[in-house]
Motif scaffolding. Structure first.
Motif, PDB file in Angstrom:
ATOM      1  N   ARG A  34       2.208   1.616  -3.497  1.00 14.66           N
ATOM      2  CA  ARG A  34       1.188   2.080  -4.446  1.00 14.66           C
ATOM      3  C   ARG A  34       0.881   3.557  -4.253  1.00 14.66           C
ATOM      4  O   ARG A  34       0.662   4.290  -5.224  1.00 14.66           O
ATOM      5  CB  ARG A  34      -0.088   1.249  -4.297  1.00 14.66           C
ATOM      6  N   ASP A  56      -9.177  -8.525  -7.554  1.00 14.91           N
ATOM      7  CA  ASP A  56      -9.263  -7.121  -7.978  1.00 14.91           C
ATOM      8  C   ASP A  56      -7.868  -6.520  -8.170  1.00 14.91           C
ATOM      9  O   ASP A  56      -7.601  -5.847  -9.171  1.00 14.91           O
ATOM     10  CB  ASP A  56     -10.042  -6.307  -6.944  1.00 14.91           C
ATOM     11  N   HIS A  57      -6.989  -6.747  -7.193  1.00 19.23           N
ATOM     12  CA  HIS A  57      -5.635  -6.191  -7.297  1.00 19.23           C
ATOM     13  C   HIS A  57      -4.858  -6.835  -8.451  1.00 19.23           C
ATOM     14  O   HIS A  57      -4.106  -6.155  -9.163  1.00 19.23           O
ATOM     15  CB  HIS A  57      -4.878  -6.385  -5.980  1.00 19.23           C
ATOM     16  N   HIS A  64       0.318  -3.531  -6.984  1.00 22.87           N
ATOM     17  CA  HIS A  64      -0.960  -4.258  -6.981  1.00 22.87           C
ATOM     18  C   HIS A  64      -0.729  -5.771  -6.995  1.00 22.87           C
ATOM     19  O   HIS A  64      -1.492  -6.522  -6.367  1.00 22.87           O
ATOM     20  CB  HIS A  64      -1.801  -3.831  -8.188  1.00 22.87           C
ATOM     21  N   TYR A  65       0.302  -6.212  -7.685  1.00 20.80           N
ATOM     22  CA  TYR A  65       0.620  -7.645  -7.698  1.00 20.80           C
ATOM     23  C   TYR A  65       0.958  -8.121  -6.280  1.00 20.80           C
ATOM     24  O   TYR A  65       0.460  -9.169  -5.822  1.00 20.80           O
ATOM     25  CB  TYR A  65       1.794  -7.893  -8.642  1.00 20.80           C
ATOM     26  N   HIS A 119       3.729   0.665 -10.053  1.00 20.10           N
ATOM     27  CA  HIS A 119       2.378   0.646  -9.480  1.00 20.10           C
ATOM     28  C   HIS A 119       1.727  -0.715  -9.715  1.00 20.10           C
ATOM     29  O   HIS A 119       1.064  -1.272  -8.828  1.00 20.10           O
ATOM     30  CB  HIS A 119       1.542   1.757 -10.103  1.00 20.10           C
ATOM     31  N   ALA A 120       1.925  -1.248 -10.916  1.00 17.47           N
ATOM     32  CA  ALA A 120       1.380  -2.572 -11.219  1.00 17.47           C
ATOM     33  C   ALA A 120       2.019  -3.635 -10.335  1.00 17.47           C
ATOM     34  O   ALA A 120       1.344  -4.560  -9.862  1.00 17.47           O
ATOM     35  CB  ALA A 120       1.599  -2.897 -12.696  1.00 17.47           C
ATOM     36  N   ASP A 162       0.830  -1.208   0.000  1.00 20.94           N
ATOM     37  CA  ASP A 162       0.000   0.000   0.000  1.00 20.94           C
ATOM     38  C   ASP A 162       0.866   1.260   0.000  1.00 20.94           C
ATOM     39  O   ASP A 162       0.558   2.250  -0.674  1.00 20.94           O
ATOM     40  CB  ASP A 162      -0.926  -0.001   1.206  1.00 20.94           C
ATOM     41  N   ARG A 216       0.104  -6.684  -3.517  1.00 21.25           N
ATOM     42  CA  ARG A 216      -1.118  -6.552  -2.691  1.00 21.25           C
ATOM     43  C   ARG A 216      -2.029  -7.748  -2.921  1.00 21.25           C
ATOM     44  O   ARG A 216      -2.675  -8.247  -1.982  1.00 21.25           O
ATOM     45  CB  ARG A 216      -1.838  -5.256  -3.074  1.00 21.25           C
ATOM     46  N   ALA A 217      -2.070  -8.239  -4.166  1.00 22.83           N
ATOM     47  CA  ALA A 217      -2.882  -9.423  -4.469  1.00 22.83           C
ATOM     48  C   ALA A 217      -2.309 -10.659  -3.791  1.00 22.83           C
ATOM     49  O   ALA A 217      -3.054 -11.490  -3.251  1.00 22.83           O
ATOM     50  CB  ALA A 217      -2.948  -9.628  -5.979  1.00 22.83           C
ATOM     51  N   THR A 222      -5.928  -5.346 -11.741  1.00 21.14           N
ATOM     52  CA  THR A 222      -5.362  -4.006 -11.916  1.00 21.14           C
ATOM     53  C   THR A 222      -3.891  -4.092 -12.311  1.00 21.14           C
ATOM     54  O   THR A 222      -3.412  -3.349 -13.174  1.00 21.14           O
ATOM     55  CB  THR A 222      -5.510  -3.193 -10.614  1.00 21.14           C
ATOM     56  N   ALA A 223      -3.163  -5.020 -11.675  1.00 22.11           N
ATOM     57  CA  ALA A 223      -1.755  -5.221 -12.027  1.00 22.11           C
ATOM     58  C   ALA A 223      -1.622  -5.670 -13.475  1.00 22.11           C
ATOM     59  O   ALA A 223      -0.752  -5.189 -14.220  1.00 22.11           O
ATOM     60  CB  ALA A 223      -1.132  -6.256 -11.096  1.00 22.11           C
TER      61      ALA A 223
END
Length: 710
Positions: free
Chosen positions: A558, A592-593, A574-575, A570-571, A555, A577-578, A596-597
């Motif tokens: 990001r 969702d994350h 998200h990866y 940023h991608a 987080d 975070r997933a 986005t990635a």
């Protein structure tokens, strides 16, 4: 790259219709229908070898299961990068340390495809060795080459391309001769309302004879018909000797000797240019591949050639067919046919400007690389990605000049500042080629040396080369200790942490990253190092079972990326975070994350990132009870890993996660259903795969039926 594209290939759409050549096309088809595996089209410059090869390849396309692929060799100056250039034209992005020719051989071994190697004459030795090695490994491979001279490879079929037929008589049927038809068509394009009449037919026939049916000569002559009539143009060409006297020196030593009619047409076209157009023509010869108006302005202007005149001069050279205008998504670009570029290069040598212009070209692309490096972690990242990939041939030419002149500092600076091209844009093998040579040429310490070391470490990561990474990480740490750059410590920590991660030592990774500076440095040459360090710190948290901590680091990453307007890291945030959400059992959040990635990696064409995220989405799917979707996604990812080389970059935890996902999916739906879904994903177009992975539900799409071979 889609499966349909793989099957069809990358042939460009024809800009104009083909005139004549039906006999030649039939003979090329006959050769390939028989035992021929390598056919080389030879002939003088401007005779139309490339156009004929492209037309033949388009006709042969349905007979090759795995497509027809054009490899343009004109911008390539070094035979050492021939295999890399072929690989770049194919849907192949191997990032391992294996020799590229071996990677190509394995990739082609079970495929049935046609390679079109265009403009081989300056690389004949390298081409001969490479095609022979590839054909030994790949029985289904066929190669169509164009070259002014044969490759002298084993089992080569040489087909000499002759000029277009010209009429021997002046009767009305002479207007149907191919050379006259081409001249009339091009004249109509240059002169609105132009039509062949009884009066003009005789003049067209006379002009086509004067030009000996050479397509390039005809194109150059037709481009001038807006300035004079066909008869006036022919009369001027009749007096050849003055023009030939001017051009003999320029073309001396060219192999094979230029055709007299072409020499006349080019020299005469050059004569009709204004002095400023001639000078720009000569100076533009230093560009490799395509270029834009800004590059022409920066490289070619001085007291003799004003910058404000460049746009108009470029337009004039397009109008007279010296330049080809190419509109692209990134703006207008220009290119020059090889024969015309060689003529310009001869004049540049005659002017005594060759060395100076090549250095200007190098300096311009060094500045461009520096600007791209500085701006990479910002809102213009996608634009810089597209621009540097577009300028790849010119950047390569600039690096080649640095090495040829043994300018170690310049080679280190340029290759180091292009770290993002090598690491984030899929050109790791080429990056290693240049960085290894630059570091060997200039081993002395200094900022440029340190940046090149760091770039070498990044390449080792993506190639899964633990040995090189371990060595470079230690060397860079020593170099960074003496750096005043406040971003260097985080960059060093990333390399060291990645080294431990590659060896499955997550606790050591955590220790190294926790000792690194936490705040993002306000400035520095290694800004990306901080973002990468946060990425790998989150990864270590995940694989130590510290999922909440991983989420917090991701987080933080990001948020910083969002402040910078950045996409690539940023991608990755998200990866991570997933991964953390999946570890906490929050599958919807993880999906969702991950989606986005995937969207971020898709926009930057990051094959490695796409493969990793699709693997992760498969794990999310199986954890949600959707085993068929998981199997399908694993098959989709497999086709990408196949092009990259080392599955899961050899990282133990990633390999284990994929194996676990596969085992769970097989257990839930059975081996037969798993194999069916996996094969469907593996053989579906990649853009369709990505679209499905980005969706939250739905029935997996099925691959298209194979195209039957004729």
């Amino acid at each position: 790259m889609t499966i349909e594209q793989r099957r069809v290939g990358n042939l460009p759409a024809a800009r104009t219709g083909m005139v004549g050549r039906r006999t030649e096309l039939a003979e090329i088809r006959r050769l390939f229908a028989g035992a021929a595996r390598l056919v080389t089209l030879t002939g003088v410059g401007g005779v139309g070898k490339t156009r004929l090869a492209l037309e033949a390849a388009a006709e042969l396309q349905p007979t090759f299961r795995d497509g027809v692929w054009l490899v343009e060799l004109s911008p390539l100056g070094q035979g050492a990068l021939l295999a890399h250039t072929i690989a770049e034209a194919l849907p192949l992005a191997d990032q391992t340390t294996r020799p590229m020719v071996d990677v190509l051989a394995d990739y082609l071994a079970e495929r049935e495809l046609l390679l079109v190697l265009d403009t081989c004459e300056h690389l004949t030795d390298a081409c001969a060795l490479t095609v022979q090695e590839l054909m030994r490994a790949a029985p289904g491979l066929r190669i169509l080459a164009t070259s002014r001279r044969p490759l002298d490879a084993a089992d080569e079929e040489v087909f000499t391309v002759e000029p277009l037929p010209v009429p021997e008589t002046d009767d009305p049927a002479s207007a149907q001769a191919d050379a006259v038809v081409l001249l009339a068509e091009r004249a109509a394009q240059s002169v609105p309302g132009f039509a062949v009449s009884d009066a003009s037919r005789a003049e067209l026939v006379r002009l086509s004879r004067r030009l000996d049916g050479l397509p390039l000569a005809i194109e150059l002559a037709a481009a001038r018909l807006g300035e004079m009539s066909v008869g006036e143009l022919t009369d001027r060409l009749d007096d050849r000797f003055t023009v030939l006297g001017e051009t003999d020196e320029v073309v001396a030593g060219t192999e094979p000797p230029w055709h007299q009619a072409l020499r006349t047409a080019i020299g005469w076209s050059h004569q009709l240019c204004s002095p400023a157009e001639r000078l720009l023509w000569a100076r533009l010869s230093v560009f490799a591949g395509t270029f834009d108006a800004e590059a022409a302005r920066q490289v070619c202007t001085d007291a003799r050639l004003a910058a404000e005149h460049i746009p108009g001069l470029l337009a004039d050279l397009v109008d007279t067919s010296i330049l080809i205008w190419q509109p692209t998504g990134g703006g207008e670009r220009y290119r020059m046919l090889d024969t015309l570029r060689e003529y310009g290069a001869g004049w540049l040598r005659g002017l005594g400007e060759e060395d100076e212009l090549y250095r200007r070209h190098r300096d311009y692309y060094q500045v461009l690389a520096h600007r791209a490096d500085t701006a990479w972690m910002g809102p213009d990242q996608t634009a810089w990605h597209e621009r540097t990939v577009t300028e790849h041939a010119n950047l390569r030419a600039a690096l080649d000049l640095c090495l040829a002149e043994e300018d170690g500092h310049a080679a280190l600076k340029l290759s180091g500042e292009l770290w993002f091209l090598w690491f984030a844009c899929g050109f790791s093998k080429e990056g290693r080629h240049y960085l290894d040579r630059a570091l060997a040429l200039a081993p002395a310490a200094g900022p440029a040396h340190a940046k090149a070391l760091w770039a070498s470490g990044l390449i080792a990561i993506v190639q899964g080369d633990a040995e090189t990474l371990g060595r470079v990480a230690g060397t860079f740490r020593t170099a960074a200790t003496g750096e005043t750059d406040e971003s260097a410590p985080a960059a060093a920590a990333y390399l060291e942490g990645a080294n431990f991660t590659m060896n499955g030592q997550m606790t050591r990774t955590a220790e190294v990253l926790d000792a690194a500076p936490r705040p993002l440095p306000a400035s520095g040459r290694y800004q990306a190092g901080w973002f990468l360090a946060r990425t790998i710190r989150a990864f270590a948290h995940v694989h130590l079972g510290q999922f909440a901590d991983a989420a917090a680091v991701a987080d933080d990453l990001r948020a910083e990326c969002a402040r910078h307007g950045e996409t690539w890291a940023h991608a990755w945030g998200h990866y991570m975070r997933a991964l953390a959400a999946l570890g906490l059992g929050r599958t919807d959040e993880a999906a969702d994350h991950a989606r986005t990635a995937l969207d971020g990696k898709r926009r930057l064409h990051d094959s490695l990132g796409i493969a990793l995220v699709v693997d992760l989405l498969a794990s999310v799917a199986v954890a949600s009870g959707h085993a068929e979707r998981a199997a399908w996604l694993l098959g989709s990812a497999e086709q990408i890993w196949y092009t990259l080389g080392v599955p899961q970059v050899g990282q133990p935890e990633l390999v284990a996660a994929r194996k676990k996902c596969e085992a769970q999916a097989r257990r839930l739906i059975g081996n037969d259903a798993y194999e069916t879904a996996f094969d469907a994903g593996h053989h579906t177009a990649l853009d369709t795969c990505i679209a499905y992975a980005l969706s939250s539900s739905g029935v997996p799409p099925q691959p298209p039926s194979p195209t039957p071979a004729n």
